[in-house]
Design a protein around this motif. Structure first.
Motif, short mmCIF file in Angstrom:
data_model
loop_
_atom_site.label_atom_id
_atom_site.label_comp_id
_atom_site.label_asym_id
_atom_site.label_seq_id
_atom_site.Cartn_x
_atom_site.Cartn_y
_atom_site.Cartn_z
N ALA A 1 11.84 25.01 17.81
CA ALA A 1 12.23 24.47 16.51
C ALA A 1 13.67 23.97 16.56
CB ALA A 1 12.08 25.54 15.44
N LYS A 2 14.02 23.09 15.63
CA LYS A 2 15.37 22.54 15.59
C LYS A 2 16.41 23.61 15.28
CE LYS A 2 13.93 17.87 14.30
NZ LYS A 2 14.01 16.78 13.29
N TRP A 3 15.98 24.70 14.59
CA TRP A 3 16.94 25.75 14.27
C TRP A 3 17.18 26.72 15.42
CZ3 TRP A 3 13.44 29.44 15.07
CH2 TRP A 3 12.13 29.30 14.57
N SER A 4 16.43 26.58 16.51
CA SER A 4 16.57 27.49 17.65
C SER A 4 17.68 27.03 18.58
CB SER A 4 15.26 27.57 18.43
OG SER A 4 15.36 28.49 19.51
N ALA A 5 18.67 27.89 18.81
CA ALA A 5 19.82 27.53 19.64
C ALA A 5 19.72 28.08 21.05
CB ALA A 5 21.10 28.04 18.98
N LYS A 6 19.05 29.23 21.23
CA LYS A 6 18.96 29.85 22.55
C LYS A 6 17.72 30.74 22.62
CE LYS A 6 20.25 31.68 26.56
NZ LYS A 6 20.32 30.94 27.85
N GLN A 7 17.00 30.65 23.74
CA GLN A 7 15.86 31.52 23.99
C GLN A 7 15.98 32.13 25.39
OE1 GLN A 7 12.40 29.05 23.67
NE2 GLN A 7 12.60 28.73 21.47
N TYR A 8 15.52 33.36 25.52
CA TYR A 8 15.51 34.00 26.85
C TYR A 8 14.44 35.08 26.86
CZ TYR A 8 17.08 36.38 31.06
OH TYR A 8 17.13 36.95 32.32
N TRP A 9 13.60 35.09 27.88
CA TRP A 9 12.51 36.07 27.95
C TRP A 9 12.25 36.54 29.39
CZ3 TRP A 9 12.11 30.91 26.85
CH2 TRP A 9 11.48 30.11 27.81
N GLN A 10 13.13 36.19 30.33
CA GLN A 10 12.88 36.51 31.72
C GLN A 10 13.29 37.93 32.11
OE1 GLN A 10 14.33 33.73 30.60
NE2 GLN A 10 13.03 32.05 31.29
N ASP A 11 13.98 38.64 31.22
CA ASP A 11 14.44 39.98 31.55
C ASP A 11 14.63 40.76 30.25
OD1 ASP A 11 15.36 42.21 32.89
OD2 ASP A 11 17.30 41.35 33.45
N GLN A 12 14.62 42.06 30.38
CA GLN A 12 14.99 42.91 29.25
C GLN A 12 16.47 42.69 28.93
OE1 GLN A 12 14.17 46.82 30.66
NE2 GLN A 12 12.04 46.35 31.17
N GLY A 13 16.85 43.05 27.69
CA GLY A 13 18.24 42.85 27.33
C GLY A 13 18.63 43.56 26.06
N TYR A 14 19.90 43.46 25.74
CA TYR A 14 20.48 44.12 24.57
C TYR A 14 21.66 43.31 24.07
CZ TYR A 14 23.75 45.65 28.16
OH TYR A 14 24.65 45.67 29.19
N GLY A 15 21.99 43.48 22.81
CA GLY A 15 23.11 42.76 22.23
C GLY A 15 24.30 43.65 21.97
N ILE A 16 25.48 43.07 22.04
CA ILE A 16 26.73 43.76 21.71
C ILE A 16 27.45 42.93 20.65
CG2 ILE A 16 28.97 44.56 22.53
CD1 ILE A 16 26.69 46.20 23.64
N LEU A 17 27.67 43.54 19.50
CA LEU A 17 28.34 42.87 18.39
C LEU A 17 29.77 43.39 18.29
CD1 LEU A 17 28.12 40.97 15.89
CD2 LEU A 17 27.48 43.01 14.57
N ASN A 18 30.73 42.49 18.48
CA ASN A 18 32.15 42.82 18.35
C ASN A 18 32.67 42.24 17.03
OD1 ASN A 18 32.86 43.97 21.15
ND2 ASN A 18 31.82 42.04 21.64
N VAL A 19 33.20 43.10 16.18
CA VAL A 19 33.60 42.69 14.84
C VAL A 19 35.12 42.79 14.69
CG1 VAL A 19 33.32 43.11 12.37
CG2 VAL A 19 31.42 43.58 13.94
#
Length: 445
Positions: free
Chosen positions: A401-419
């Motif tokens: 979709a046009k609203w999609s900026a990044k996709q990734y599915w080749q590996d497990q992962g996690y996010g880190i949010l720095n505020v």
């Protein structure tokens, strides 16, 4: 996401044996024959920086539920007691104590248990900053973890939280232990094993959660009567629902403040029109509107971050036709997106789809901003790839979709949010080697 069978008998034996090795008693003042080991020890935020919930599991009832705590590991001079609850006696007991009167931004050490049946080892937590004081912080965020396939993510999170101490606390956005993907007699075992694997993290920082579809029940006829309707999830976790005015006195939807950020957990499983499960926990939508209004009127709130389990925006074929949300994603959009826009929610983080995806700031499918500098719309993150046994979701077959900026599915992962005071900086890492796969920054002047 969906269930895909149960564990084989051979694997069942192996898992039970493995669990037995992690439940060996540690230190105790009780005789070994009377020892009831406190396991699954974890903490969560209360309604203010001076409050913390402490929860742990025991296989049998104990005469009391006590926390010994203090600011020195060698002097646990404060004591608090709580209560115990069991969904069914054969599944053990969940023990909860609320600590109050704590000093903000302070490290505390604690032990849990009973002097009559045994006390566990010493763990720690750091209280939230004082109300109205801005302090930069870092949160690990992910969903859809499970036990048997998540070793890489578990190792990364335990290292970041417990060893390197570069993460202040954790937010797990649903689908936790995946006990419902196994045989009925393993439902409790998988819950307990999941807690044990993450005990290094849970013993060092607060572990916040929201419900996913895999928390609904054990999905077997012989245990559904006592496990359905998120019973085990709500017994094992204590979130600040009452303190945030939620009509759900359980841990289904709630909110809390940390530094300059207002965090909200919504239930994408219940309590909105068309929800997957019958509404039983209260008027979530009215509460959310009132909660976000209060947050935006609070001069101490710079950012609003909402978490849930199921996505609004995902390129997966079960969630989108390539432009517009479909199925449950469409129902969640109808229930929540206007409220997000009304109160300028900055970020919505979910799981459910076993892949990673980031959107541009978007509203109503077609209103898209390509810049993250002072955006008018919410940015959406799917991070449902912590490593569950159902595998990753390949997005190559789906229209982007046009609203999609990044996709990734080749590996497990996690996010880190720095505020910080001016930025929400998001990094997504691969679990196998810790490689940075995606990053972006929302700025607000």
């Amino acid at each position: 996401m969906q269930r895909k069978g149960v564990l084989s008998t051979l694997a069942t034996v192996a898992l039970v044996a493995a669990l037995a090795t992690v439940l060996v008693p540690q230190n105790s003042e009780a005789a070994s024959s009377d020892y009831i080991p406190p396991t699954a020890v974890h903490t969560s935020f209360g309604g203010s920086p001076s409050e913390i919930y402490v929860v742990w599991h025991t296989s049998l009832p104990t005469p009391d539920q006590t926390v010994w705590y203090g600011t020195s590991s060698s002097n646990l001079n404060l004591v608090a007691t709580g209560s115990s609850f069991s969904v069914i006696a054969s599944s053990g007991y969940e023990n909860t104590v609320k600590l109050t009167g704590l000093t903000p931004s302070t490290k505390y050490y604690f032990q849990v248990g009973s002097k009559q049946t045994g006390i566990g080892q010493t763990w720690s937590f750091v209280t939230a900053p004082p109300t109205g004081k801005y302090v930069p912080f870092t949160v690990a965020m992910y969903g859809d973890m499970g036990v048997t396939e998540s070793v890489h993510t578990v190792n990364q999170i335990n290292a970041l939280v417990s060893s390197k101490k570069t993460v202040d606390w954790v937010y797990h956005v649903g689908d936790i232990g995946y006990g419902d993907d196994y045989a009925a007699d393993l439902y409790d075992v998988m819950w307990n094993m999941w807690f044990e694997y993450l005990q290094p993290s849970m013993g060092a920082a607060q572990y916040m959660v929201c419900p996913g579809n895999h928390e609904y029940s054990c999905e077997h006829s012989d245990c559904n009567p006592y496990s359905q309707n998120f019973t085990f999830y709500n017994a094992k976790f204590k979130m600040p629902s009452v303190e945030s005015g939620s009509p759900s006195t359980s841990s289904m939807f709630f909110s809390f403040d940390y530094s300059n950020t207002h965090f909200v957990s919504i239930s994408t499983e219940t309590d909105y029109p068309g929800a997957p499960y019958n509404p039983v926990f209260g008027d979530q939508l009215t509460w959310l509107d009132q909660d976000l209004q209060k947050a935006r009127q609070n001069p101490n709130t710079k950012w609003i971050v909402v978490v849930g389990h199921r996505p609004i925006y995902s390129s997966h074929g079960d969630q989108s036709d390539g432009s517009f949300p479909i199925e449950y994603a469409s129902k969640i959009q109808s229930a929540f997106e206007d409220t997000f826009y009304k109160y300028h929610v900055d970020l919505f983080v979910v799981g459910h789809v076993h892949s990673y995806e980031r959107t541009y700031p978007v509203y109503k499918d077609l209103n898209i901003e390509k810049s993250y500098n002072n955006p008018k719309y919410t940015t959406y993150i799917v991070v449902g790839c912590a490593g569950n046994k159902e595998g990753l979701e390949d997005l190559t077959r789906n229209v982007t979709a046009k609203w999609s900026a990044k996709q990734y599915w080749q590996d497990q992962g996690y996010g880190i949010l720095n505020v910080t005071d001016t930025q929400l900086a998001w990094n997504f890492y691969r679990s196998t080697d810790g490689t940075l796969e995606d990053s972006f920054v929302i700025t607000k002047n």
